[in-house]
Design a protein around this motif. Structure first.
Motif, PDB file in Angstrom:
ATOM      1  N   GLU A 194      41.291  18.613 -42.181  1.00 42.48           N
ATOM      2  CA  GLU A 194      40.243  18.473 -43.188  1.00 42.48           C
ATOM      3  C   GLU A 194      39.425  17.207 -42.921  1.00 42.48           C
ATOM      4  OE1 GLU A 194      41.567  18.343 -47.306  1.00 42.48           O
ATOM      5  OE2 GLU A 194      39.672  17.408 -47.872  1.00 42.48           O
ATOM      6  N   VAL A 195      38.121  17.320 -43.087  1.00 42.14           N
ATOM      7  CA  VAL A 195      37.263  16.136 -42.953  1.00 42.14           C
ATOM      8  C   VAL A 195      37.077  15.537 -44.337  1.00 42.14           C
ATOM      9  CG1 VAL A 195      34.949  15.332 -42.369  1.00 42.14           C
ATOM     10  CG2 VAL A 195      36.049  17.080 -40.963  1.00 42.14           C
ATOM     11  N   THR A 196      37.482  14.277 -44.516  1.00 42.78           N
ATOM     12  CA  THR A 196      37.355  13.663 -45.840  1.00 42.78           C
ATOM     13  C   THR A 196      36.279  12.593 -45.853  1.00 42.78           C
ATOM     14  OG1 THR A 196      39.163  12.223 -45.188  1.00 42.78           O
ATOM     15  CG2 THR A 196      39.720  14.095 -46.596  1.00 42.78           C
ATOM     16  N   ASP A 197      35.946  12.056 -44.689  1.00 42.34           N
ATOM     17  CA  ASP A 197      34.930  11.011 -44.640  1.00 42.34           C
ATOM     18  C   ASP A 197      33.911  11.347 -43.557  1.00 42.34           C
ATOM     19  OD1 ASP A 197      33.426   8.772 -44.713  1.00 42.34           O
ATOM     20  OD2 ASP A 197      34.913   7.463 -43.753  1.00 42.34           O
ATOM     21  N   PRO A 198      32.754  11.886 -43.969  1.00 40.51           N
ATOM     22  CA  PRO A 198      31.783  12.310 -42.950  1.00 40.51           C
ATOM     23  C   PRO A 198      30.998  11.145 -42.342  1.00 40.51           C
ATOM     24  CG  PRO A 198      30.942  12.781 -45.140  1.00 40.51           C
ATOM     25  CD  PRO A 198      32.309  12.210 -45.324  1.00 40.51           C
ATOM     26  N   ALA A 199      30.977   9.991 -43.009  1.00 39.28           N
ATOM     27  CA  ALA A 199      30.097   8.910 -42.555  1.00 39.28           C
ATOM     28  C   ALA A 199      30.286   8.574 -41.067  1.00 39.28           C
ATOM     29  CB  ALA A 199      30.281   7.684 -43.433  1.00 39.28           C
ATOM     30  N   PRO A 200      31.527   8.385 -40.593  1.00 46.35           N
ATOM     31  CA  PRO A 200      31.665   8.026 -39.172  1.00 46.35           C
ATOM     32  C   PRO A 200      31.140   9.109 -38.229  1.00 46.35           C
ATOM     33  CG  PRO A 200      33.832   8.043 -40.282  1.00 46.35           C
ATOM     34  CD  PRO A 200      32.812   8.418 -41.295  1.00 46.35           C
ATOM     35  N   LEU A 201      31.117  10.347 -38.712  1.00 45.62           N
ATOM     36  CA  LEU A 201      30.610  11.427 -37.861  1.00 45.62           C
ATOM     37  C   LEU A 201      29.106  11.315 -37.664  1.00 45.62           C
ATOM     38  CD1 LEU A 201      32.494  14.581 -39.225  1.00 45.62           C
ATOM     39  CD2 LEU A 201      32.971  13.292 -37.164  1.00 45.62           C
ATOM     40  N   PHE A 202      28.420  10.764 -38.679  1.00 47.39           N
ATOM     41  CA  PHE A 202      26.954  10.784 -38.659  1.00 47.39           C
ATOM     42  C   PHE A 202      26.337   9.438 -38.312  1.00 47.39           C
ATOM     43  CE2 PHE A 202      27.967  14.607 -40.885  1.00 47.39           C
ATOM     44  CZ  PHE A 202      27.040  15.491 -40.385  1.00 47.39           C
ATOM     45  N   ASP A 203      27.146   8.521 -37.839  1.00 49.72           N
ATOM     46  CA  ASP A 203      26.601   7.246 -37.411  1.00 49.72           C
ATOM     47  C   ASP A 203      25.597   7.503 -36.281  1.00 49.72           C
ATOM     48  OD1 ASP A 203      26.151   4.647 -36.721  1.00 49.72           O
ATOM     49  OD2 ASP A 203      27.885   4.573 -35.373  1.00 49.72           O
ATOM     50  N   PRO A 204      24.299   7.162 -36.514  1.00 46.80           N
ATOM     51  CA  PRO A 204      23.279   7.536 -35.524  1.00 46.80           C
ATOM     52  C   PRO A 204      23.596   6.986 -34.138  1.00 46.80           C
ATOM     53  CG  PRO A 204      22.247   6.637 -37.498  1.00 46.80           C
ATOM     54  CD  PRO A 204      23.723   6.449 -37.659  1.00 46.80           C
ATOM     55  N   LYS A 205      24.126   5.777 -34.079  1.00 44.23           N
ATOM     56  CA  LYS A 205      24.392   5.192 -32.770  1.00 44.23           C
ATOM     57  C   LYS A 205      25.489   5.986 -32.053  1.00 44.23           C
ATOM     58  CE  LYS A 205      25.418   0.972 -30.290  1.00 44.23           C
ATOM     59  NZ  LYS A 205      26.361   1.726 -29.464  1.00 44.23           N
ATOM     60  N   ALA A 206      26.534   6.319 -32.808  1.00 42.83           N
ATOM     61  CA  ALA A 206      27.630   7.080 -32.196  1.00 42.83           C
ATOM     62  C   ALA A 206      27.130   8.440 -31.726  1.00 42.83           C
ATOM     63  CB  ALA A 206      28.766   7.244 -33.199  1.00 42.83           C
ATOM     64  N   LEU A 207      26.247   9.046 -32.530  1.00 40.37           N
ATOM     65  CA  LEU A 207      25.714  10.359 -32.131  1.00 40.37           C
ATOM     66  C   LEU A 207      24.890  10.231 -30.855  1.00 40.37           C
ATOM     67  CD1 LEU A 207      24.575  12.262 -35.349  1.00 40.37           C
ATOM     68  CD2 LEU A 207      26.453  12.805 -33.824  1.00 40.37           C
ATOM     69  N   ARG A 208      24.080   9.176 -30.783  1.00 45.19           N
ATOM     70  CA  ARG A 208      23.235   8.995 -29.610  1.00 45.19           C
ATOM     71  C   ARG A 208      24.088   8.720 -28.371  1.00 45.19           C
ATOM     72  NH1 ARG A 208      19.810   5.339 -31.680  1.00 45.19           N
ATOM     73  NH2 ARG A 208      19.060   6.919 -33.131  1.00 45.19           N
ATOM     74  N   ASP A 209      25.118   7.857 -28.549  1.00 50.19           N
ATOM     75  CA  ASP A 209      26.035   7.595 -27.430  1.00 50.19           C
ATOM     76  C   ASP A 209      26.724   8.891 -27.036  1.00 50.19           C
ATOM     77  OD1 ASP A 209      25.294   5.029 -27.640  1.00 50.19           O
ATOM     78  OD2 ASP A 209      27.162   4.291 -28.524  1.00 50.19           O
ATOM     79  N   GLY A 210      27.122   9.635 -28.068  1.00 52.55           N
ATOM     80  CA  GLY A 210      27.779  10.912 -27.823  1.00 52.55           C
ATOM     81  C   GLY A 210      26.891  11.822 -27.003  1.00 52.55           C
ATOM     82  N   LEU A 211      25.600  11.796 -27.326  1.00 54.62           N
ATOM     83  CA  LEU A 211      24.647  12.645 -26.611  1.00 54.62           C
ATOM     84  C   LEU A 211      24.670  12.292 -25.128  1.00 54.62           C
ATOM     85  CD1 LEU A 211      22.254  14.729 -26.899  1.00 54.62           C
ATOM     86  CD2 LEU A 211      20.769  12.743 -26.821  1.00 54.62           C
ATOM     87  N   GLU A 212      24.561  10.987 -24.833  1.00 56.36           N
ATOM     88  CA  GLU A 212      24.555  10.550 -23.440  1.00 56.36           C
ATOM     89  C   GLU A 212      25.825  11.004 -22.723  1.00 56.36           C
ATOM     90  OE1 GLU A 212      22.886   9.093 -20.897  1.00 56.36           O
ATOM     91  OE2 GLU A 212      21.156   9.623 -22.115  1.00 56.36           O
ATOM     92  N   GLY A 213      26.978  10.748 -23.364  1.00 55.04           N
ATOM     93  CA  GLY A 213      28.241  11.082 -22.725  1.00 55.04           C
ATOM     94  C   GLY A 213      28.421  12.588 -22.594  1.00 55.04           C
ATOM     95  N   TRP A 214      28.017  13.251 -23.659  1.00 52.90           N
ATOM     96  CA  TRP A 214      28.233  14.690 -23.720  1.00 52.90           C
ATOM     97  C   TRP A 214      27.353  15.440 -22.742  1.00 52.90           C
ATOM     98  CZ3 TRP A 214      23.989  17.323 -25.924  1.00 52.90           C
ATOM     99  CH2 TRP A 214      24.162  18.693 -26.060  1.00 52.90           C
TER     100      TRP A 214
END
Lengths: 216, 805
Positions: free
Chosen positions: B650-670
């Protein structure tokens, strides 16, 4: 490195998720169907098709295995080169990478149907290796016992995921292809299901070697 | 030149036709270097483009090619040839007209190069080929005018960019060349004008009277639309009624598969045996031509079609347009509606048929936008560099070139006006050597510099290979479907290769409205036999998937936040009310996430309203983040509005998922292992000439091409991460298939205002997503866990676990 341990005719063997076989007692590493130089052969035969990086990729993966296991003997179970010309046309960088791997260990090229005689690279060549109780050859012989072979590039499905796999029963083990550019033959193909006993296993390659009843 | 020659004038009046004001305006500007005409469909746009040519050719003899007409569709070129020949023959004008497309026989093509007609009707691809021959200067000698039809459509794709580069080439060969662009109604005429102009020259814009507002409504049906899916099968009886009540109906679909299925269902319901045809880009040419012919002769009561009929072909007496499925884009909807009623000054009549409950809302939003003349459009991006690479290779085919001259020529195309010399040189270097990581390999060493500093093909024989691989449309790979016969039966059309790969002998699917049985694959052709009466396995060959535009998404969110929805059908209003009761409706400026258990899996539903492509990317990025955070995602599915993810935790805290920087880094890595990215790379690599799809032997099969492009992609990432093509791929991904731009826009819009609603069960708004097709599995830790569980269970059940140890 963990793998799937199993006995074959009394020998204790380990199948790795990478598709390589390990016989700890003899520190023997066995890989099959490297198909080095496949793109080169394609280009020679008129299709410009494949880019020439797969040889490097296959060798890099093999080097990682050799570095971590430090085998005494390496057995390449046939179809190591896509054909004879490919073994001669191996680029210098790849050739020296391969030679470095072969240093200080017993290296055996089993001849396959694609490469009857890989030449000029050192190591020993032979149609089959007998190391009691096992026999290593390229193509499985229907009536053989205690046999390790390759050739078919078997693969099997689990949860709608298809992966290259080992096939194992009491008489034989068939290895998946270790080479980068290789297709596969489903374990359900009549050739494989008639070769393997009813209670055969498929050992899937991947992050972990996973044994399942061989899908037919 | 502002007068129409007497002969033409009287031919018009003899038919009771008068010249429209915008047609006169085009005649008056015949001498201008560049003119853009914006006119609604049915406004005699194409004739307006040709009148100056007819006038000039009537007033005096001309030697060689006078006017080049370029259309985005082969069918359009053929259609215009028919329409132009009528006045030319009846007036007895000494004008030769011919067309040249991929379908033109080689013998006629050779003749055209040696002895060109006065008016040549062609496509961007055929024009690119023409400019690649050594004798291009002779072929185009004397060329006065170029008319680019449906330029608004071309400007949306790389085909347009390449066309503009080809025009820059023509302008060098024929400095006095005058350009005319013909466009349907667009949101930003000036952008198209700058695109067409020979930079930095200006381009005049002529705006025709937009005509009366269209009569456009939602189709009323007795039955409510289903919760999900795109077939709109529920509307068949109502559509049949409409066909009976009109002379000729065009029924538009967003994808080919939907068109096939709908056509099949329509036939089953066609009790009166009305003549109804089907037309889409994947059908065999002969079949398409038969439908086009019957259409022109007025023999058909309805045609089920896709975007292949979007553009300005004159289909005679169409008096109703039906759009099945949400239009996704208001501008395209307006252009489609214009297909009905080809008489100027009569309102066109159109019906929208939402395919599912959500699309009811979207159709309503679209109707509102049409009424308010609020067209959607995105600002134009600079010209893509893969097209530039292709153009450099084309230039080399035509003969040695000087880099300074070529650079100067290319920057005269509007889209490349801002191209830096360094960027150009990087493209040139790529064409010459393949780039750093590929320098050692002969096959990518294509150009060499001669002692005098000019560039030429290293191997002149490469020219024919380069020509074979021209083309910038990189949709899925299509393979031919034929009836099985001893020596190759009748071609039926094409299916996507990925679809063909899923077929096993005996499977049935729909093509060209008939059910066929898959027999096997022979020499890259799917062989089938006829199999009437069987219910087909659904054809999933998809066609283009458009994303709902930003403007339309914003309108939907606005509608959601009204107090009640009296204008929506009851079934839809009640659905939204229920959602408001058990959860809440998504709001503009907030990101709503619902979390709930369903069938022993945890689910989260993210209402991002970022369009299908961006929601898909969001699914990929979020599941990757979840994998890192140990949330064991198993898969996801996306629509234009939301992404639904399922997994073990279960996801209880969505905030870390939507951190723009993490998403952008994720994009590069992914980007590393991603299939969408690899597909973008394949597209760019094929256009730039790194991968050849066609070789002199045979066309390379798509899977082979995918295979080698995937390995090339991985290799370049590993050994040469700054390679030009990776740079291009990243750039494309951010706006195209990956559409990260819209994710950033969504994050910007919501600014961390995330609402997580934990529900006991699935919400009314999320439920339809479970029924969506196109679920994407996540092959991660959770998948490995399940594989291990299943392997262990299988071993135990079979007793094999004890046997071999």
């Amino acid at each position: 490195m963990t793998g799937y341990d199993f006995p074959l005719a009394g020998a204790r063997l380990t199948a790795f998720g990478s598709g390589a076989l390990w016989w700890a007692e003899h520190r023997l590493l066995c890989v099959s169907d490297l198909h080095l130089g496949k793109s080169e052969r394609h280009a020679r035969r008129g299709g410009s098709a494949l880019p020439p990086y797969e040889t490097q990729d296959t060798l890099t993966r093999l080097a990682e295995l050799v570095a971590s296991l430090q085998p005494q003997t390496v057995v390449c179970l046939g179809d190591s080169f896509d054909d004879d010309a490919a073994s001669q046309a191996l680029p210098d960088a790849e050739k020296s990478q391969l030679t470095a791997l072969m240093q200080n260990r017993h290296w055996i090229w089993i001849t396959g149907n694609h490469d009857p005689a890989p030449a000029g690279l050192g190591g020993e060549q032979m149609p089959a290796l007998h190391l009691a109780p096992l026999t290593f050859r390229h193509i499985a012989a229907p009536l053989a016992k205690a046999e390790i072979s390759g050739h078919y590039h078997p693969k099997a499905r689990l949860r709608s995921t298809s992966r290259p796999c080992f096939l194992l029963d009491r008489s034989r083990l068939i290895l998946p292809a270790f080479g980068t550019y290789t297709g596969g033959l489903r374990s359900s193909d009549p050739v494989l299901s008639s070769l393997m006993a009813a209670d055969a296993l498929a050992i899937l390659t991947g992050p972990q070697a996973l044994a399942i009843p061989m899908p037919r | 030149m502002s007068e129409l020659p007497k002969a033409i004038e009287s031919w018009f009046s003899a038919r009771g036709w008068s010249i429209h004001p915008h047609q006169r305006a085009m005649l008056a500007r015949a001498g201008a270097p560049c003119t853009l005409l914006i006119a609604p469909t049915g406004g005699g746009k194409t004739m307006a483009g040709f009148l100056p040519t007819l006038a000039e050719l009537t007033n005096g003899p001309h030697d060689g090619l006078h006017t080049l007409y370029i259309s985005p569709l082969k069918a359009l070129a053929a259609d215009i040839k028919r329409n132009l020949r009528t006045p030319v023959e009846e007036i007895g004008l000494p004008i030769r007209i011919d067309d040249r497309t991929g379908d033109t026989p080689a013998s006629r093509k050779r003749r055209q190069r040696a002895d060109p007609p006065h008016i040549l009707l062609t496509t961007p691809e055929s024009l690119a080929l023409l400019t690649s021959y050594e004798d291009a200067a002779r072929t185009f000698k004397g060329l006065k005018r170029v008319v680019v039809d449906e330029i608004h459509a071309l400007a949306e794709s790389k085909r347009g960019d390449r066309l503009m580069l080809a025009l820059a080439r023509l302008q060098t060969l024929c400095p006095d060349l005058r350009r005319v662009g013909l466009s349907a109604t667009v949101d930003d005429p000036q952008a198209i004008a700058s695109y067409l102009a020979c930079h930095p020259d200006p381009c005049d814009i002529v705006l025709a009277d937009p005509g009366p507002a269209p009569d456009i409504r939602m189709l009323e049906t007795r039955e409510a639309p289903p919760w999900a899916g795109g077939g709109a099968a529920y509307a068949i009886p109502a559509v049949m009624e409409q066909i009976r009540a009109h002379r000729t109906t065009l029924i538009f679909h967003n994808t080919r598969a939907q068109a096939e299925i709908f056509f099949h269902n329509l036939w089953l319901a066609n009790e009166g045996a009305l003549p109804i045809g089907i037309h889409h880009g994947a059908l065999d040419r002969v079949q398409r031509e038969r439908v086009e012919g019957a259409m022109v002769r007025g023999e058909l009561r309805a045609v089920v079609c896709t975007g292949s009929l979007d553009l300005g072909i004159d289909w005679g007496d169409v008096d109703l347009v039906i759009q099945i499925g949400a239009p996704k884009n208001v501008k395209r909807l307006v252009q489609r509606i214009g297909r009905a009623n080809h008489r100027y000054n009569a309102p066109s009549k159109a019906l929208l048929v939402p395919a599912n409950r959500f699309e009811v809302v979207e159709c309503h939003a679209a109707l509102e936008a049409v009424r308010e003349h609020d067209l959607d459009g995105d600002p134009r991006e600079p010209g893509p560099r893969d097209v530039l690479c292709q153009h450099i290779l084309i230039a080399a085919c035509a003969g040695p070139f000087d880099a300074d001259d070529l650079y100067a020529e290319m920057t005269r195309a509007g889209a490349y006006a801002a191209l830096s010399r360094a960027a150009f040189d990087a493209c040139l270097d790529f064409c010459a050597t393949g780039g750093y990581a590929l320098k050692a390999y002969d096959q990518w060493q294509r150009l060499l510099q001669r002692p005098d500093g000019t560039w030429q093909l290293r191997d002149p024989r490469a020219a024919s290979r380069i020509r074979m691989n021209l083309g910038t449309i990189q949709d899925a790979d299509l393979i031919k479907v034929r009836l099985k016969r001893s020596r190759g039966g009748k071609p039926l059309g094409e299916v996507e290769e990925a679809f063909a790969a899923t077929l096993t002998r005996g499977d049935t699917f729909l093509i060209g409205g008939q059910t066929v049985r898959y027999e096997g694959l022979r020499e890259m052709t799917v062989e089938v036999t006829r199999n009437p009466g069987r219910k087909p396995k659904i054809a999933v060959f998809s066609g283009t998937k458009f994303a709902t535009s930003t403007q339309l998404s914003a309108r939907i969110l606005k509608m959601f936040n009204e107090d009640s929805w009296p204008s929506l059908p009851r079934h839809t209003a009640e659905w939204l009310e229920l959602q408001r009761e058990v959860s809440e409706l998504p709001r503009a400026g907030h990101l709503l996430i619902e979390s709930f258990p369903q069938e022993a899996r945890e689910h989260i539903c993210i209402y991002g309203f970022a369009g299908r492509n961006a929601q898909q990317t969001l699914g990929l990025l979020l599941t990757k983040r979840m994998e890192e955070l140990g949330l064991d995602p198993l898969g996801f599915v996306s629509t234009d509005y939301a992404t639904l993810i399922w997994g073990l935790q279960e996801v209880t805290d969505p905030a870390p998922l939507f951190d723009p920087k993490a998403l952008r880094d994720g994009l590069e890595g992914w980007l590393a292992g991603n299939a969408v990215m690899k597909r973008a790379f394949r597209g760019a690599a094929t256009i730039a000439g790194l991968i050849e799809r066609n070789t002199p032997g045979a066309r390379k099969n798509g899977r082979q091409a995918t295979f080698s492009s995937d390995i090339l992609y991985d290799t370049l990432r590993k050994y040469d991460p700054s390679h030009l093509l990776l740079d291009i791929t990243r750039e494309e991904a951010l706006r195209g298939l990956v559409d990260f731009g819209r994710i950033e826009e969504m994050l910007e819009r919501t600014r961390g205002r995330i609402t997580l609603r934990r529900l006991q069960r699935i919400s009314p708004l999320a439920a339809p997503l479970l029924l969506e097709v196109g679920k994407v599995p996540v092959k991660g830790a959770a998948e490995e866990k399940l594989l291990q569980q299943e392997a262990a269970a299988l071993m135990q059940q079979s007793g094999l676990d004890k046997l071999l140890q």
